[in-house]
Design an enzyme around this catalytic site. Structure first.
Site, short mmCIF file in Angstrom:
data_model
loop_
_atom_site.label_atom_id
_atom_site.label_comp_id
_atom_site.label_asym_id
_atom_site.label_seq_id
_atom_site.Cartn_x
_atom_site.Cartn_y
_atom_site.Cartn_z
N GLN A 31 0.86 -1.19 0.00
CA GLN A 31 0.00 0.00 0.00
C GLN A 31 0.89 1.25 0.00
O GLN A 31 2.10 1.16 0.25
CB GLN A 31 -0.91 0.00 1.23
CG GLN A 31 -0.18 -0.29 2.53
CD GLN A 31 -1.00 -1.11 3.53
OE1 GLN A 31 -2.23 -1.17 3.50
NE2 GLN A 31 -0.29 -1.75 4.44
N ASP A 86 -0.35 -0.42 13.75
CA ASP A 86 0.08 0.79 14.47
C ASP A 86 0.19 0.53 15.98
O ASP A 86 0.73 1.34 16.71
CB ASP A 86 -0.90 1.94 14.19
CG ASP A 86 -2.34 1.55 14.49
OD1 ASP A 86 -3.21 1.74 13.62
OD2 ASP A 86 -2.61 1.04 15.59
N ASP A 106 -0.08 -8.46 11.02
CA ASP A 106 -0.27 -7.39 10.02
C ASP A 106 0.56 -7.74 8.79
O ASP A 106 1.70 -8.19 8.90
CB ASP A 106 0.17 -6.02 10.58
CG ASP A 106 -0.37 -4.87 9.73
OD1 ASP A 106 -1.09 -4.01 10.27
OD2 ASP A 106 -0.10 -4.86 8.51
N GLY A 138 -3.56 -11.94 7.46
CA GLY A 138 -4.50 -12.34 8.51
C GLY A 138 -5.42 -13.46 8.06
O GLY A 138 -5.79 -14.33 8.86
N ASP A 155 -8.72 -5.28 12.94
CA ASP A 155 -8.41 -3.85 12.85
C ASP A 155 -7.75 -3.61 11.50
O ASP A 155 -6.55 -3.31 11.39
CB ASP A 155 -7.46 -3.46 14.00
CG ASP A 155 -7.00 -2.01 13.91
OD1 ASP A 155 -5.99 -1.68 14.59
OD2 ASP A 155 -7.61 -1.24 13.15
N GLU A 158 -9.78 -0.33 5.14
CA GLU A 158 -11.08 -0.47 4.45
C GLU A 158 -10.98 -1.64 3.46
O GLU A 158 -9.89 -2.08 3.14
CB GLU A 158 -11.36 0.82 3.66
CG GLU A 158 -11.02 2.06 4.43
CD GLU A 158 -12.25 2.87 4.73
OE1 GLU A 158 -12.39 3.27 5.89
OE2 GLU A 158 -13.06 3.05 3.82
N1 SAM Z 1 -7.95 1.84 12.27
C1 SAM Z 1 -7.70 1.74 10.83
C2 SAM Z 1 -9.01 1.73 10.06
O1 SAM Z 1 -10.06 1.57 10.69
O2 SAM Z 1 -8.94 1.86 8.83
C3 SAM Z 1 -6.87 0.52 10.55
C4 SAM Z 1 -5.48 0.71 11.08
S1 SAM Z 1 -4.33 -0.57 10.83
C5 SAM Z 1 -2.97 0.40 10.39
C6 SAM Z 1 -4.82 -1.34 9.32
C7 SAM Z 1 -3.84 -2.44 8.98
O3 SAM Z 1 -4.47 -3.52 8.27
C8 SAM Z 1 -2.69 -1.98 8.07
O4 SAM Z 1 -1.49 -1.90 8.83
C9 SAM Z 1 -2.62 -3.04 6.97
O5 SAM Z 1 -1.28 -3.41 6.64
C10 SAM Z 1 -3.38 -4.19 7.61
N2 SAM Z 1 -3.90 -5.19 6.67
C11 SAM Z 1 -4.58 -4.98 5.52
N3 SAM Z 1 -4.87 -6.16 4.93
C12 SAM Z 1 -4.36 -7.15 5.75
C13 SAM Z 1 -4.34 -8.58 5.70
N4 SAM Z 1 -4.91 -9.25 4.69
N5 SAM Z 1 -3.75 -9.24 6.73
C14 SAM Z 1 -3.18 -8.56 7.77
N6 SAM Z 1 -3.16 -7.21 7.87
C15 SAM Z 1 -3.74 -6.52 6.86
#
Ligand code: SAM
EC number: 2.5.1.16
Length: 275
Positions: A31, A86, A106, A138, A155, A158
Site C-alpha cells: 500500500q 500501528d 499485520d 491475517g 483492525d 477499508e
Molecule cells: N484503524 C484503521 C481503520 O479503521 O482503517 C486501521 C489501522 S491498521 C494500520 C490497518 C492495517 O491492516 C494496516 O497496517 C494493513 O497493513 C493491515 N492489513 C490490511 N490487509 C491485511 C491482511 N490481509 N492481513 C493482515 N493485515 C492486513
C-alpha cells in the site's frame, strides 16, 4: 505556502488538513504509506490515501475496538488482532490482566516499523512480552489456527487492496472456526453515511455464522463521516448482558463502564441497516 493533505472520502466529498512535516511517503509492498505531521491532529499515519490513525483522536477507535469484547468475555486469555500494525489496539488489550497472550498479524512490516518510530504513544506495547507480532496475511493465519483464540479483533484497512478478503463471509467463517467454543470477534465496519451497504452485508453474513451479533458506534472525527461502527459476533456471551458495575477499572479516555451499553444504542437510520 501551506501544504494540505486531503482524503477524498467519496468522489464528491472529503476532508483536508494542514501538514507541517512529511516524515515518510513511500509505496510499500502492499500500500502507499505516509507518516505526516498535521497541525490539527498531530502525527498521522495514512495508507492508500486514507487516515489510519492520528495521535490526537486514536484513543477513541483503539479503546472501542478492544474493550467491549474484552469485558464481555469472562476469561480472554488468548487474543488475536488482525491488522492493527500501528499498535493501538494491542496497547488497549494490554490493559486487561486476564490476557495471557496477544498475537498481532499485520501484512505490512513497514506499518509496524514506522509506527514504532513515529507513533511511540500508540505503538509502545508492541514489544510487551505478552505480545507476539507476526508479519503476514491475517486471512492465512486464521485458516491455520482453529479453536485457538478467545477474542479476535479485526483492525484492518477499508475493504481495498490486501484487506478486501477481510470483509468476506469466508473470512468470518474462518474466524468462527479460529475462535474457542465461547469466543468473541469484533471488526471495524466503517460508516453508515458512505458505506451503508458494507455494514448491511457484513451484518447479514455474520448473523448467518454467529448466534449473537451486536453493532455499536463511536465518534471518530478523522474517519469518514465521523460516525464509525463496529460489528461483534459472539458464540455465547452477550455484550448487552454485561453489568456496568462488573466492568473493572482501567485507564481510558473514551470507553467507560456506562458507555459500554450506551454504545450499542444506534441512531434509527443505522438501526434500520442492521435489523
Ligand atoms: N484503524 C484503521 C481503520 O479503521 O482503517 C486501521 C489501522 S491498521 C494500520 C490497518 C492495517 O491492516 C494496516 O497496517 C494493513 O497493513 C493491515 N492489513 C490490511 N490487509 C491485511 C491482511 N490481509 N492481513 C493482515 N493485515 C492486513
Amino acid at each position: 505556502m501551506d501544504l494540505w493533505y486531503t482524503e477524498k472520502q467519496t468522489d464528491n466529498f472529503g476532508i483536508t488538513m494542514k501538514v507541517t512535516r512529511t516524515y515518510e511517503n513511500e509505496q510499500t509492498d502492499f500500500q502507499h504509506l505516509t507518516m505526516i505531521e498535521t497541525e490539527e491532529w498531530g502525527t498521522m499515519l495514512t495508507l492508500d490515501g486514507m487516515v489510519m490513525t492520528s495521535v490526537r483522536d486514536e484513543f477513541v477507535y483503539h479503546e472501542m475496538v478492544a474493550h467491549p469484547a474484552l469485558v464481555t468475555h469472562p476469561n480472554p486469555e488468548n487474543v488475536l488482532v488482525v491488522g492493527g500494525g500501528d499498535g493501538g489496539v494491542i496497547r488497549e488489550v494490554m490493559k486487561h490482566p486476564k490476557v495471557k497472550k496477544a498475537v498481532l498479524v499485520d501484512i505490512d512490516g513497514k506499518v509496524i516499523e514506522y509506527s514504532k518510530k513515529y507513533l511511540p504513544t500508540i505503538a509502545g506495547e508492541l514489544d510487551n512480552p505478552r505480545v507476539e507480532v507476526i508479519v503476514g496475511d491475517g486471512y492465512m493465519h486464521i485458516a491455520k489456527h482453529k479453536n485457538a483464540y478467545d477474542v479476535i479483533m479485526v483492525d484492518s484497512t477499508e475493504p481495498v487492496g490486501p484487506a478486501v478478503e477481510l470483509f468476506s463471509k469466508g473470512f468470518y467463517q474462518g474466524i468462527y472456526e479460529a475462535l474457542k467454543e465461547d469466543g468473541i470477534f469484533v471488526a471495524q465496519t466503517d460508516n453508515p453515511w458512505f458505506k451503508a451497504d458494507l455494514i448491511q452485508t457484513v451484518n447479514r453474513d455474520v448473523k448467518e455464522i454467529f448466534p449473537i451479533v451486536r453493532v455499536y458506534g463511536a465518534n471518530i472525527p478523522t474517519y469518514p463521516s465521523g460516525l464509525w461502527t463496529f460489528t461483534m459476533g459472539s458464540k455465547k456471551h452477550d455484550p448487552l448482558a454485561v453489568e456496568a458495575a462488573s466492568i473493572p477499572e482501567f485507564e481510558t479516555k473514551y470507553y467507560t463502564p456506562r458507555l459500554h451499553a450506551a454504545a450499542f444504542v444506534l441512531p434509527k437510520f443505522v438501526e434500520d441497516l442492521v435489523k
